[in-house]
Design an enzyme around this catalytic site. Structure first.
Site, PDB file in Angstrom:
ATOM      1  N   GLU A  20      48.248  62.378 -50.211  1.00  0.00           N
ATOM      2  CA  GLU A  20      48.037  62.567 -51.651  1.00  0.00           C
ATOM      3  C   GLU A  20      46.991  63.658 -51.793  1.00  0.00           C
ATOM      4  OE1 GLU A  20      47.351  59.230 -54.262  1.00  0.00           O
ATOM      5  OE2 GLU A  20      48.620  57.926 -53.032  1.00  0.00           O
TER       6      GLU A  20
ATOM      7  N   GLU B   5      46.210  52.910 -49.694  1.00  0.00           N
ATOM      8  CA  GLU B   5      44.804  52.796 -50.131  1.00  0.00           C
ATOM      9  C   GLU B   5      44.291  51.356 -50.064  1.00  0.00           C
ATOM     10  OE1 GLU B   5      44.270  54.751 -53.940  1.00  0.00           O
ATOM     11  OE2 GLU B   5      44.530  56.719 -53.031  1.00  0.00           O
TER      12      GLU B   5
HETATM   13  O1  AHR Z   1      48.831  59.394 -57.256  1.00  0.00           O
HETATM   14  C1  AHR Z   1      48.300  58.498 -58.200  1.00  0.00           C
HETATM   15  C2  AHR Z   1      47.557  57.348 -57.554  1.00  0.00           C
HETATM   16  O2  AHR Z   1      46.420  57.854 -56.895  1.00  0.00           O
HETATM   17  C3  AHR Z   1      48.295  56.609 -56.471  1.00  0.00           C
HETATM   18  O3  AHR Z   1      49.079  55.578 -56.964  1.00  0.00           O
HETATM   19  C4  AHR Z   1      47.190  56.054 -55.633  1.00  0.00           C
HETATM   20  O4  AHR Z   1      47.555  55.905 -54.289  1.00  0.00           O
HETATM   21  C5  AHR Z   1      46.047  57.023 -55.828  1.00  0.00           C
HETATM   22  O5  AHR Z   1      44.868  56.381 -56.135  1.00  0.00           O
END
Ligand code: AHR
Length: 508
Positions: free
Chosen positions: A301, A182
């Protein structure tokens, strides 16, 4: 409309499948997950020395057994936001010599008790592979190439010999690597503009592949579609690193904070659009560069995430720098399981572009598996659609033609009542994953499998609960759990109960 068994109104839908209409081979890595050094994911999650089920390394066998049951082929590690401040070298060598560090991402202390070697051992125990993220926030090209050499080079060099000295004669052979996390987000240590990130990702990718040309690399896409730079970010950074990377990451979480379940269950309309938009941008850069190579997608994610927001605000008022704090501990209810099922259906229907998926995360932190320190481990509601899809969703994703009623919700138009994906297994079996979004009415699903010859229903399981907010707990772990229902008789439609996730398997 007809009336059926349970005495409620029955609606109709139709599904046509043809064995020649294939979207793509499904990459098994779409059923991956994620463990970050965050909260209780590692410490008192997968790892708890002294726990009655702990092995010699301190890993909980009860948790590993649930991970094996979930059938997770790959786990992203060690972050997440955490990785943007992480020195991988801190996590190798004798544990007693490893430094304790401030983790600025989650305002905790990282003890480095569990590091690279330990995680590789845990992955073996959990029957999974490692997808390893390098730090492109506070670190860069040099640290990235060194960790590939440490992990994958057979020996005879400084870093590979250090691995051997640290107890691992054989290389870890990690095949899939993330180029940071990110990096568009201002909350990230060392966040970057799209151009800055594209440049460093390109240079890191180049040398990582020079060390080991068998690895594949994931470049960071936007952290969310809500970022003002979404789209432009993908286009600009890919312009810089296209030829050296293999995938672009997508991250997406949904929530139901206003308790509008119909709208919540329609969120996958957004996910589908997100996937198709990023794929288009990848192809636009391909065109611009006259490239032959196609960049695919890593949805590394995805999940429901909102239940723990208020609790986390309270925890964050605490004195910072603790370890194993209960952060991001969403307790998932039945409607969350339906959305996770719908997200899996969306992934399968985009199997031609989505090659990697990581349900974020795996244990305690926005996770399908929960633990109590010193106590039990149990499966949350969202565990079940994930287990079903990973277990029965291997093979080719078929193009489903679905005819079903459509309706509008607060944010989405033309939301189909029935959503489905279908998988053709190597053994000729067909598995249909279907969600009935209608909260009141059962649906009679008429299946036309015209080209398959005779297939017999082998089983039909249903995940349903009358209470959309029902949860599983350590004391009552089986409140929301799939049950087997009688299969439809020949010539009869398959009944999808109101608000349900269904797995229907047909065999020769
Ligand atoms: O999964 C939790 C968090 O969400 C992770 O650390 C990040 O990559 C995202 O914003």
């Amino acid at each position: 409309m007809t009336f059926f068994g349970r005495g409620i109104a029955m609606k109709n839908a139709r599904l046509i499948l043809d064995k020649d209409y294939v979207i793509s081979e499904i990459d098994k890595r779409v059923y991956g997950s994620f463990i970050e050094h965050l909260g209780r994911a590692v410490y008192t999650g997968i790892y708890e020395p002294g726990h009655p089920t702990a092995d010699q390394l301190g890993f909980r066998e009860d948790v590993a057994a649930l991970v094996r049951k979930l059938n997770v082929p790959i786990v992203r590690y060690p972050g997440g936001n955490f990785v943007s401040g992480f020195n991988w070298e801190d996590s190798v060598g004798p544990v007693k010599d490893r430094p304790r560090r401030l983790d600025l991402a989650w305002k905790t202390t990282e003890t480095n008790e569990v590091g690279l070697h330990e995680f590789v051992e845990w992955a073996k125990k959990a029957n999974t592979d490692v997808m390893y993220a390098v730090n492109l926030g506070t670190r860069g090209v040099d640290a990235a190439r060194n960790v590939v050499e440490y992990a994958n080079h057979k020996g005879g060099t400084y870093w590979s010999d250090l691995r051997v000295k640290n107890g691992a004669k054989d290389p870890f052979d990690i095949k899939l690597w993330c180029l940071g996390n990110e990096m568009d987000g201002p909350w990230q240590m060392g966040s970057k503009t799209a151009y800055e990130y594209g440049r460093i990702a390109n240079e890191a990718a180049k040398v990582m592949k020079w060390v080991d040309d068998s690895i594949e690399l994931v470049a960071c896409g936007s952290s969310s579609t809500t970022m003002p730079t979404f789209g432009e970010w993908e286009y600009t950074m890919l312009t810089e690193c296209y030829s050296n990377v293999d995938y672009v990451s997508l991250h997406r979480y949904y929530g139901n904070p206003h308790n509008d379940t119909r709208d919540f269950l329609a969120s996958t309309m957004d996910l589908d659009d997100f996937i198709k938009t990023v794929a288009s941008i990848c192809d636009a850069v391909k065109g611009k560069k006259h490239a032959k190579k196609r960049i695919n997608l890593s949805l590394d994610e995805w999940n429901v995430w909102y239940h723990s927001n208020e609790q986390d605000k309270e925890i964050n008022k605490r004195e910072p720098w603790g370890t194993a704090l209960p952060l991001l501990e969403d307790i998932y209810n039945f409607e969350d399981a339906l959305l996770v099922g719908l997200m899996l259906i969306t992934i399968l229907r985009n199997a031609d572009r989505v090659k990697i998926g990581c349900l974020a995360q795996l244990v305690n932190v926005i996770a399908p598996i929960m633990t109590r320190p010193g106590g039990g481990a149990w499966a949350q509601t969202i565990f079940y659609p994930m287990m079903d899809a990973s277990t029965f969703g291997r093979g080719k994703s078929l193009l489903p033609q679905i005819t079903s009623e459509k309706s509008d919700t607060k944010h989405y138009s033309d939301v189909p009542m029935v959503d489905a994906a279908a998988v053709l297994g190597e053994d000729g079996s067909v598995t249909i994953f279907a969600v009935n979004r209608d909260l009141e009415n059962d649906v009679a699903l008429d299946c036309d499998l015209r080209s398959f010859g005779t297939l017999k229903p082998a089983f039909h399981t249903v995940l349903h609960h009358d209470d959309m907010k029902a949860v599983n707990t350590e004391a009552n772990p089986d409140v929301v759990k799939p049950v087997q229902v009688p299969v439809a008789k020949e010539g009869e439609p398959i009944v999808l109960p109101a608000a349900s996730w269904n797995v229907i398997r047909l065999t020769k």
